[in-house]
Enzyme design. Structure first.
Site, PDB file in Angstrom:
ATOM      1  N   GLY A  99      23.181 -14.505  33.233  1.00 56.04           N
ATOM      2  CA  GLY A  99      23.266 -15.635  32.338  1.00 56.04           C
ATOM      3  C   GLY A  99      22.885 -16.889  33.088  1.00 56.04           C
ATOM      4  N   GLY A 150      21.813 -23.257  37.710  1.00 54.66           N
ATOM      5  CA  GLY A 150      21.677 -21.935  38.303  1.00 54.66           C
ATOM      6  C   GLY A 150      21.416 -20.925  37.214  1.00 54.66           C
ATOM      7  N   GLY A 162      20.686 -16.428  36.599  1.00 51.62           N
ATOM      8  CA  GLY A 162      20.546 -15.087  37.132  1.00 51.62           C
ATOM      9  C   GLY A 162      20.435 -14.171  35.945  1.00 51.62           C
ATOM     10  N   ASP A 173      30.942  -8.036  45.165  1.00 55.14           N
ATOM     11  CA  ASP A 173      29.635  -8.675  45.271  1.00 55.14           C
ATOM     12  C   ASP A 173      29.664  -9.849  46.256  1.00 55.14           C
ATOM     13  OD1 ASP A 173      26.972  -8.931  44.755  1.00 55.14           O
ATOM     14  OD2 ASP A 173      27.222 -10.109  42.922  1.00 55.14           O
ATOM     15  N   VAL A 196      23.978 -21.091  34.404  1.00 56.69           N
ATOM     16  CA  VAL A 196      25.069 -21.990  34.771  1.00 56.69           C
ATOM     17  C   VAL A 196      24.623 -23.422  34.500  1.00 56.69           C
ATOM     18  CG1 VAL A 196      26.628 -22.709  36.607  1.00 56.69           C
ATOM     19  CG2 VAL A 196      25.716 -20.391  36.613  1.00 56.69           C
ATOM     20  N   LYS A 252      29.589 -21.375  32.926  1.00 55.20           N
ATOM     21  CA  LYS A 252      28.821 -20.133  33.005  1.00 55.20           C
ATOM     22  C   LYS A 252      28.626 -19.537  31.643  1.00 55.20           C
ATOM     23  CE  LYS A 252      29.189 -18.238  37.486  1.00 55.20           C
ATOM     24  NZ  LYS A 252      29.441 -17.180  38.395  1.00 55.20           N
TER      25      LYS A 252
END
Ligand SMILES: *[C@@H]1O[C@H](CO)[C@@H](O)[C@H](O)[C@H]1NC(C)=O
Ligand SMILES: *[C@@H]1O[C@H](CO)[C@@H](O)[C@H](O)[C@H]1NC(C)=O
Ligand SMILES: *[C@@H]1O[C@H](CO)[C@@H](O)[C@H](O)[C@H]1NC(C)=O
Ligand SMILES: *[C@@H]1O[C@H](CO)[C@@H](O)[C@H](O)[C@H]1NC(C)=O
Ligand SMILES: *[C@@H]1O[C@H](CO)[C@@H](O)[C@H](O)[C@H]1NC(C)=O
Ligand SMILES: *[C@@H]1O[C@H](CO)[C@@H](O)[C@H](O)[C@H]1NC(C)=O
Ligand SMILES: *[C@@H]1O[C@H](CO)[C@@H](O)[C@H](O)[C@H]1NC(C)=O
Length: 811
Positions: free
Chosen positions: A538, A533, A535, A650, A540, A556
């Site tokens: 940063g 992952g 974004g 969030d 993952v 992460k």
């Protein structure tokens, strides 16, 4: 006038190759020109697998033919069929010692007047017509225009007729006398004996029986004319099917109809599902009178075969663990989720369970309950009639679900008007019928296999999310104090760096958090090999940890680091580390070494909720609501279960992860507390997108836990509708913003439009309305009007009423 020339006896090899050619050519050869045989003389024969017209004898009109029909590639059936329609529908067949004859087999009217079927390879007799009177001589045979094939005397007296020894079909002008039986075939194209029979008994009663599964000889009746005086079952030449009574009066078996005999072919058939049906087929497109060029059913007895319940608990048309549905006068069998057909080509055999049954011994650990590994596959309007082992009266549906879920004996349950009927496996005689029953839920194990899993396994943020960037940026401020606190301990404990998969990181005292060195993280992630992952905050990576909770972890990393406010950061990481709730992602550890700051979380095999809300594999309606409830519980814990409330800030589907039993876990929480300081900066750039962000972000109003309630409301709408909150591709502008559209649909009482792509939820519109109301409460513009999470949970669970919500933007 006999034009038939017997073919040369072919050697077997040629017959086989001809058979292959003929089966290849078959789809293109539907218009073979048949020679019309008025009479079949002694000595005449047909060979199975002949390519030319000599494989059958047609009736004078050409409408019927007697001969061999290839059945898939399994062999040849000696049969009579409708010869002028492409389907070549079989109406009679010879039930010999071997049903399907090999290519090269021969049917012959012998010189001494016997009609015999001889097996191709050996010449062995596998079937023979048996005239009632053997003393009279057969002079010839004939395929009649009625559809009957006869052996006749010189005086045209019939000594044997297929009409008097029917298989499963009756044709107009055919009559069934007492003690005659129709036997259904096993399947659509399997002509072996099926389980159902229709007999006009010697006592004048027409009775339908189902064979018991265990004992061939035991029969349960499931339908009867309940007459004691019928002498004949007649299919007359105007297409009526009725019983004739001793005094000549008639009792209709099927309703009369006015479908013309000139324009339509008719047949009555005891089908393999146990129903006797009257079908018609237009003789030509010009005569079809609006009906399709196919067999259409005019009527049937019993009218809905799915309701067949043999009195002795035998099976109806569908096997164990399957259920029957009835549409357009056709029945079909289905498996609940988690079950599959034992034989996909023979759906009447039932369904097998594809998962390990629920264990009755609970493991001691509270976080990994066996019960949690199961969910219900809901079948609206469904019922399994015969499997009840316990009835609970006057309870809620939720109670019924929880009770069955917690009971390892309970395989399924039905819920109707306060009554909960718990059922055992194997389920039998299940059916669905609209409007009649309540809900049937079939218990299924959650651990689904790869077909349901999205690629990757961890959320891939598609959009750059500024808020995440800044929130996390703010969180990961410099951390030298943090480092100091722990580095002594790190140094004090000697630990041996081992190879990958064998790391034993230091565990911090008083906290369930592990501190990793960067070297260790590199080993855990195999040099950051598998990115799962990314974004703007940063990336993952997937990692593997030999010790500790579970084997896989998500590591992460963060792009930007601000070297300040380390106190807050330390407090934050330990606050996250102290949370413990089954609907929150667990932080396993962290790395804080020079510029390397990383968080190590438990790995969620099923990735993020967004994959299952908007992707190809969707979650069913009931599970979606369960997930919404779990998220609400996780949020409640963050808001009220910790010593200081944690505002998530969030909440969105990408931040809800699903474990391997599809339990929802909130991720990325605790990273936002510093927002109080940062808020003015944080939200620039988000303005204008009606997303998950509460309106007070844009107004200089205090940020409270109610911002999460707002985001939750938007997420809840997405969960209800399986749709993104903002859909630029919506066909209508007013459908673009889900919150607005949902409110409009609610006010105009048109929630069915909101849910129209979700057949399952359409069955529960009342609940849809309740949930939409709750979501509307959550997205009120005035934070004070939004309910706290505990009330949201109570409303979803149904323990308190949901008041009528005001227009969200009214305040
Ligand atoms: C068909 O033949 C089989 C085997 O010879 C026999 O068991 C069965 O009862 C026959 N079915 C009918 C309907 O006569
Ligand atoms: C069939 O054969 C019988 C006796 O052999 C004869 O009487 C009859 O006319 C024949 N039918 C036709 C249509 O040829
Ligand atoms: C037809 O059904 C019978 C009974 O289940 C089975 O034994 C047989 O193999 C089937 N035949 C074909 C050709 O599938
Ligand atoms: C035949 O039986 C049916 C039903 O049992 C009855 O309604 C009818 O009157 C009877 N007819 C005669 C002629 O006995
Ligand atoms: C067939 O039966 C129906 C009613 O049962 C009757 O109206 C019709 O006249 C009959 N037709 C013939 C050809 O006997
Ligand atoms: C059902 O339960 C409710 C509340 O528990 C109770 O008031 C009601 O009397 C019960 N009804 C019956 C028929 O037992
Ligand atoms: C997943 O389940 C389907 C149907 O239940 C099955 O056909 C498939 O083989 C399974 N795949 C794996 C990887 O187990």
């Amino acid at each position: 006038m006999i034009t038939y020339k017997p073919p040369m006896p072919y050697p077997l090899v040629i017959c086989v190759s001809l058979f292959l050619v003929s089966s290849l050519l078959q789809p293109f050869c539907t218009t073979t020109t048949a020679q019309t045989y008025k009479n079949v003389s002694k000595g005449d024969f047909l060979i199975a697998g002949q390519r030319d017209s000599s494989s059958f004898w047609a009736s004078p009109s050409g409408e019927f033919a007697f001969g061999f029909q290839a059945i898939r590639n399994a062999g040849f059936l000696l049969a009579i069929w409708f010869n002028k329609i492409p389907a070549r529908t079989i109406v009679w067949w010879a039930n010999g010692t071997e049903l399907l004859a090999p290519a090269g087999s021969k049917v012959q009217l012998t010189a001494d007047g016997q009609l015999v079927l001889l097996k191709g390879t050996t010449g062995e007799k596998i079937w023979q017509a048996e005239p009632s009177d053997n003393r009279v001589f057969v002079s010839h045979a004939a395929m009649l225009d009625t559809g009957s094939f006869v052996l006749a005397t010189a005086g045209s007296e019939y000594l044997w007729e297929t009409f008097t020894s029917p298989t499963d079909t009756l044709l107009p002008s055919q009559t069934m006398v007492q003690r005659t039986t129709l036997v259904a075939r096993h399947g659509e194209t399997n002509y072996s004996d099926g389980r159902f029979t229709f007999t006009l008994q010697g006592d004048g009663n027409l009775v339908a029986y189902a064979k018991h599964t265990a004992l061939d000889s035991v029969m349960d009746y499931y339908w009867a004319s309940s007459t004691n005086n019928a002498t004949k079952l007649i299919f007359n030449t105007s297409g009526s099917i009725y019983l004739e009574v001793m005094d000549g009066s008639i009792i209709n078996v099927l309703p009369s109809n006015a479908v013309s005999m000139q324009d339509f072919y008719h047949r009555g058939i005891l089908e393999y599902d146990g129903a006797f049906r009257h079908y018609v087929y237009p003789k030509s497109t010009s005569s079809a009178a609006g009906r399709p060029m196919a067999w259409t059913c005019l009527s049937a007895v019993p009218p809905n075969i799915c309701r067949l319940y043999p009195p002795d608990r035998g099976l109806g048309p569908c096997g164990f663990n399957s259920y029957c549905s009835y549409q357009d006068q056709k029945s079909s069998c289905h498996c609940p989720e988690g079950f599959s057909f034992i034989d996909p080509n023979d759906r009447s055999r039932g369904c097998q369970q594809n998962f390990v049954s629920q264990s009755c011994t609970e493991p001691s650990s509270d976080t990994d309950k066996e019960t949690d590994r199961f969910y219900f596959y809901d079948i609206p309007n469904g019922d399994w009639h015969l499997n009840d082992y316990e009835w609970i009266h006057n309870v809620t549906e939720d109670f019924c679900r929880r009770n069955c879920l917690a009971d390892c004996f309970c395989g399924a349950a039905t819920y109707t008007n306060g009554d909960c009927h718990k059922k055992m496996l194997p389920l039998s005689n299940g059916r669905t019928e609209s409007g009649v029953y309540g809900i049937t839920m079939v218990k299924t194990r959650k651990a689904r296999n790869s077909t349901l899993q999205p690629p990757g396994g961890y959320p891939k943020s598609e959009n750059k999310d500024l808020s995440t960037l800044i929130i996390i940026g703010a969180v990961l401020l410099g951390s030298s104090v943090f480092l100091n606190i722990f580095s002594l301990q790190v140094m004090a404990v000697r630990f041996v760096k081992r190879k990958r998969r064998n790391i034993q990181p230091l565990v911090l005292p008083g906290m369930d958090l592990q501190c990793f060195t960067y070297e260790e993280i590199k080993i855990v992630t195999d040099e950051f090999k598998e990115e799962i992952g990314s974004g703007s905050f940063g990336r993952v990576f997937k990692g593997f940890l030999a010790s500790g909770v579970g084997n896989y972890v998500a590591v992460k990393t963060f792009n930007s680091m601000v070297a300040e406010r380390e106190q807050e950061f330390n407090a934050e990481v330990s606050a996250i580390g102290r949370t413990n709730h089954r609907n929150l992602i667990k932080l396993i550890g962290f790395c804080n070494e020079k510029q390397h700051r990383l968080l190590v979380y438990e790995f969620m095999s099923n990735g993020s909720l967004s994959n299952f809300l908007f992707g190809d594999s969707r979650i069913n309606w009931y599970d979606r609501i369960q997930i919404a409830l779990e998220i609400a519980r996780g949020l409640l814990y963050l808001h009220e279960g910790c010593s200081t409330p944690i505002i998530h800030c969030d909440i969105k589907p990408q931040n809800i992860l699903l474990d391997d039993s599809f339990t929802a876990k909130i991720s990325d929480f605790g990273l936002a507390k510093l927002l109080k300081i940062e808020q003015s900066r944080t939200m620039t750039g988000i303005r204008g997108t009606k997303g998950y962000v509460a309106p007070e972000w844009f107004r200089s109003k205090p940020i409270t836990i109610k911002v999460d309630v707002y985001s939750y409301g938007i997420l809840f709408l997405e969960i209800i509708c399986s749709r993104k909150c903002f859909d630029t591709e919506a066909e209508d502008e007013h459908k673009m913003v889900l919150a607005d559209w949902a409110y409009d649909c609610y006010v105009e009482r048109k929630l069915d439009q909101l849910m129209k792509d979700d057949k399952e939820a359409m069955e529960y519109l009342e609940r849809v309305e309740k949930y939409v109301k709750i979501a509307i409460w959550c997205i009120q513009e005035n934070p004070a009007q939004r309910p706290p999470m505990d009330r949201v949970i109570q409303m979803i669970e149904g323990s308190i009423e949901v008041p009528i919500p005001p227009d969200p933007s009214s305040s």
